[in-house]
Design a protein around this motif. Sequence first.
Motif, PDB file in Angstrom:
ATOM      1  N   SER A 152       1.042  -1.162   0.123  1.00 27.13           N
ATOM      2  CA  SER A 152       0.006  -0.126  -0.028  1.00 27.13           C
ATOM      3  C   SER A 152       1.033   1.022  -0.102  1.00 27.13           C
ATOM      4  CB  SER A 152      -1.162  -0.063   1.396  1.00 27.13           C
ATOM      5  OG  SER A 152      -0.208   0.332   2.426  1.00 27.13           O
ATOM      6  N   GLN A 153       0.448   2.378  -0.705  1.00 30.28           N
ATOM      7  CA  GLN A 153       1.254   3.477  -0.767  1.00 30.28           C
ATOM      8  C   GLN A 153       1.392   4.068   0.448  1.00 30.28           C
ATOM      9  OE1 GLN A 153       1.899   3.959  -4.184  1.00 30.28           O
ATOM     10  NE2 GLN A 153       3.630   5.343  -3.631  1.00 30.28           N
ATOM     11  N   LYS A 154       0.440   4.265   1.459  1.00 30.85           N
ATOM     12  CA  LYS A 154       0.597   4.705   2.643  1.00 30.85           C
ATOM     13  C   LYS A 154       1.668   4.104   3.555  1.00 30.85           C
ATOM     14  CE  LYS A 154      -1.998   6.233   6.677  1.00 30.85           C
ATOM     15  NZ  LYS A 154      -3.255   6.165   7.412  1.00 30.85           N
ATOM     16  N   LEU A 155       1.605   2.742   3.523  1.00 29.96           N
ATOM     17  CA  LEU A 155       2.468   1.826   4.191  1.00 29.96           C
ATOM     18  C   LEU A 155       3.852   2.013   3.855  1.00 29.96           C
ATOM     19  CD1 LEU A 155       3.090  -0.305   6.358  1.00 29.96           C
ATOM     20  CD2 LEU A 155       2.546  -2.100   4.456  1.00 29.96           C
ATOM     21  N   LEU A 156       4.268   2.026   2.574  1.00 32.36           N
ATOM     22  CA  LEU A 156       5.434   2.328   1.910  1.00 32.36           C
ATOM     23  C   LEU A 156       6.033   3.683   2.364  1.00 32.36           C
ATOM     24  CD1 LEU A 156       7.598   0.953   0.201  1.00 32.36           C
ATOM     25  CD2 LEU A 156       6.717   2.325  -1.595  1.00 32.36           C
ATOM     26  N   ALA A 157       5.375   4.680   2.131  1.00 36.25           N
ATOM     27  CA  ALA A 157       5.627   6.005   2.615  1.00 36.25           C
ATOM     28  C   ALA A 157       5.878   6.134   3.874  1.00 36.25           C
ATOM     29  CB  ALA A 157       4.665   7.052   2.028  1.00 36.25           C
ATOM     30  N   THR A 158       5.307   5.535   4.835  1.00 35.26           N
ATOM     31  CA  THR A 158       5.615   5.767   6.413  1.00 35.26           C
ATOM     32  C   THR A 158       6.638   4.959   6.734  1.00 35.26           C
ATOM     33  OG1 THR A 158       3.026   5.928   6.760  1.00 35.26           O
ATOM     34  CG2 THR A 158       4.384   5.141   8.393  1.00 35.26           C
ATOM     35  N   ASN A 159       6.854   3.885   6.055  1.00 36.85           N
ATOM     36  CA  ASN A 159       7.988   2.979   6.781  1.00 36.85           C
ATOM     37  C   ASN A 159       9.333   3.639   5.859  1.00 36.85           C
ATOM     38  OD1 ASN A 159       6.380   1.009   7.561  1.00 36.85           O
ATOM     39  ND2 ASN A 159       6.255  -0.281   6.192  1.00 36.85           N
ATOM     40  N   LYS A 160       9.224   4.204   4.915  1.00 35.44           N
ATOM     41  CA  LYS A 160      10.387   4.411   4.419  1.00 35.44           C
ATOM     42  C   LYS A 160      10.879   6.004   4.819  1.00 35.44           C
ATOM     43  CE  LYS A 160      11.222   0.877   1.775  1.00 35.44           C
ATOM     44  NZ  LYS A 160      12.175   0.051   2.176  1.00 35.44           N
ATOM     45  N   ALA A 161       9.737   6.742   5.231  1.00 32.49           N
ATOM     46  CA  ALA A 161       9.884   7.922   5.623  1.00 32.49           C
ATOM     47  C   ALA A 161      10.833   7.666   7.171  1.00 32.49           C
ATOM     48  CB  ALA A 161       8.988   8.860   5.828  1.00 32.49           C
TER      49      ALA A 161
ATOM     50  N   PHE B 273      13.854   7.554  -2.450  1.00 34.72           N
ATOM     51  CA  PHE B 273      12.335   7.548  -1.650  1.00 34.72           C
ATOM     52  C   PHE B 273      11.548   7.786  -2.880  1.00 34.72           C
ATOM     53  CE2 PHE B 273       8.770   9.866   0.017  1.00 34.72           C
ATOM     54  CZ  PHE B 273       8.540   9.144   1.152  1.00 34.72           C
ATOM     55  N   MET B 274      11.597   9.024  -3.736  1.00 33.91           N
ATOM     56  CA  MET B 274      10.575   9.252  -4.821  1.00 33.91           C
ATOM     57  C   MET B 274      10.638   8.257  -5.689  1.00 33.91           C
ATOM     58  SD  MET B 274      10.854  13.179  -5.146  1.00 33.91           S
ATOM     59  CE  MET B 274      12.803  13.450  -5.009  1.00 33.91           C
ATOM     60  N   SER B 275      11.660   7.529  -6.200  1.00 29.72           N
ATOM     61  CA  SER B 275      11.772   6.412  -7.166  1.00 29.72           C
ATOM     62  C   SER B 275      11.028   5.208  -6.493  1.00 29.72           C
ATOM     63  CB  SER B 275      13.103   5.947  -7.479  1.00 29.72           C
ATOM     64  OG  SER B 275      13.551   7.128  -8.011  1.00 29.72           O
ATOM     65  N   GLN B 276      11.040   4.962  -5.349  1.00 30.70           N
ATOM     66  CA  GLN B 276      10.632   3.656  -4.843  1.00 30.70           C
ATOM     67  C   GLN B 276       8.887   3.985  -4.651  1.00 30.70           C
ATOM     68  OE1 GLN B 276      12.398   3.456  -0.943  1.00 30.70           O
ATOM     69  NE2 GLN B 276      13.354   1.445  -1.727  1.00 30.70           N
ATOM     70  N   GLN B 277       8.585   5.378  -4.407  1.00 31.29           N
ATOM     71  CA  GLN B 277       7.176   5.622  -4.205  1.00 31.29           C
ATOM     72  C   GLN B 277       6.433   5.824  -5.801  1.00 31.29           C
ATOM     73  OE1 GLN B 277       5.786   5.924  -1.118  1.00 31.29           O
ATOM     74  NE2 GLN B 277       7.803   5.646  -0.564  1.00 31.29           N
ATOM     75  N   THR B 278       7.322   6.157  -6.484  1.00 30.82           N
ATOM     76  CA  THR B 278       6.872   6.285  -8.012  1.00 30.82           C
ATOM     77  C   THR B 278       6.448   4.714  -8.301  1.00 30.82           C
ATOM     78  OG1 THR B 278       7.946   8.366  -8.513  1.00 30.82           O
ATOM     79  CG2 THR B 278       7.326   6.749 -10.381  1.00 30.82           C
ATOM     80  N   LEU B 279       7.649   3.830  -8.248  1.00 32.35           N
ATOM     81  CA  LEU B 279       7.560   2.513  -8.817  1.00 32.35           C
ATOM     82  C   LEU B 279       6.155   1.595  -8.174  1.00 32.35           C
ATOM     83  CD1 LEU B 279       8.885  -0.021 -10.392  1.00 32.35           C
ATOM     84  CD2 LEU B 279       9.905  -0.423  -8.454  1.00 32.35           C
ATOM     85  N   ASN B 280       6.279   2.016  -6.992  1.00 30.33           N
ATOM     86  CA  ASN B 280       5.084   1.296  -6.112  1.00 30.33           C
ATOM     87  C   ASN B 280       3.696   1.868  -6.572  1.00 30.33           C
ATOM     88  OD1 ASN B 280       4.434  -0.583  -3.567  1.00 30.33           O
ATOM     89  ND2 ASN B 280       3.197   1.337  -3.133  1.00 30.33           N
ATOM     90  N   PHE B 281       3.565   3.136  -6.941  1.00 32.24           N
ATOM     91  CA  PHE B 281       2.444   3.570  -7.316  1.00 32.24           C
ATOM     92  C   PHE B 281       2.110   3.042  -8.765  1.00 32.24           C
ATOM     93  CE2 PHE B 281       0.004   6.511 -10.007  1.00 32.24           C
ATOM     94  CZ  PHE B 281      -1.319   6.815  -9.131  1.00 32.24           C
ATOM     95  N   MET B 282       2.862   2.709  -9.683  1.00 36.84           N
ATOM     96  CA  MET B 282       2.699   2.231 -10.894  1.00 36.84           C
ATOM     97  C   MET B 282       2.450   0.746 -10.925  1.00 36.84           C
ATOM     98  SD  MET B 282       6.222   3.891 -12.704  1.00 36.84           S
ATOM     99  CE  MET B 282       6.211   2.253 -13.849  1.00 36.84           C
ATOM    100  N   LEU B 283       3.134  -0.020 -10.145  1.00 37.48           N
ATOM    101  CA  LEU B 283       2.979  -1.447 -10.065  1.00 37.48           C
ATOM    102  C   LEU B 283       1.611  -1.720  -9.287  1.00 37.48           C
ATOM    103  CD1 LEU B 283       6.334  -2.456  -9.064  1.00 37.48           C
ATOM    104  CD2 LEU B 283       5.166  -2.875 -11.281  1.00 37.48           C
ATOM    105  N   ASN B 284       0.938  -0.824  -8.490  1.00 39.15           N
ATOM    106  CA  ASN B 284      -0.324  -1.178  -7.883  1.00 39.15           C
ATOM    107  C   ASN B 284      -1.712  -0.699  -8.938  1.00 39.15           C
ATOM    108  OD1 ASN B 284       0.379  -2.356  -5.451  1.00 39.15           O
ATOM    109  ND2 ASN B 284       0.886  -0.203  -4.517  1.00 39.15           N
TER     110      ASN B 284
END
Length: 314
Positions: free
Chosen positions: A56-65, A126-137
């Motif tokens: 989930s985008q929120k989970l990834l963003a929270t953990n990586k932050a 950080f932004m690359s991971q978020q972007t990749l995750n958003f695309m794949l989801n």
Amino acid sequence: MQNYKPESDWVAISKGIAIFSVIAGHIFVGPVSKAIFLFHMPFFFFLSGLLFKPRSQKLLATNKAKTQIIPYVKYLFLFFLVLIIQKELNNTLTYTVFFKDLAKQILGGRWLTHVQSVFWFIPVFFMSQQTLNFMLNNYSMNACKLIIAIMLLLAYIDSIFFKIQLPLNITTVLYTTPIMFVGYIMKGFIDRVNSILLCSLSLLGLFLVESYPSLFSIDLKFAEYGFPLFSFIVSISISILLIKISKTSILNNKYIIFLGNSSMSIMFIHQFFRFDIFSRFLSSNILIFLATLAASVIYSYFMMLLSQKTKAYS
């Protein structure tokens, strides 16, 4: 038969080699630096993609932050404070200087220099991971491939014609997300990639970057991506070779594993040891490199002990 190690070991070993290369690439100029810059930063993006699992985008963003952005802000503030104290002691600090330096901390990316010069990497990662995750989801694999192709095209257009300087090096994400994506789609067959082909591409890339640096050099921070597609492929080829070597017993060493597990803290601290300490009284790059590496490892070791004690008392 090759003796493959558990994932945690080979990941740490490959990161250990990469962070070793990061320090070397920053200290040794000329041919050594040009060769290392072909792969040392692209490697971290490729490895992240290889290990990436959509969530989930929120989970990834929270953990990586917590693991990336909070340490980034802490070290940013620490070295900003050191900079201001140095300028105050040298009687060069004015309100104008203070606010200019503060603006650079906020803008990040290419505005960060000296001991903070490598800090551009963390927000981009950080932004690359978020972007990749958003695309794949949110998109099919074919749609993701099309988006990645467009991103890479835009990255080359920016690199060749503009080199737009935006806060936090946002434009670099156009290039680093495709590297991460390639790692992601290769996770099922990376061990089957022909090693001879990888070696050939890697050696060709190293030869060309030394012979024609203006065409083939890579510096992600400054949107220098080398020769379109070819340098991209070379970076990935060297990264795969590094991973394949790390999966064997050749580099099964606890010190390299520790280096890999401490790569984030070493990333933050090594330029401080290099610039503000050892370069002041050492003239040999070899001695500066060895001293910087040793000090970074010792610092990371004590930070690990401090973290363990903190957890024990919490």
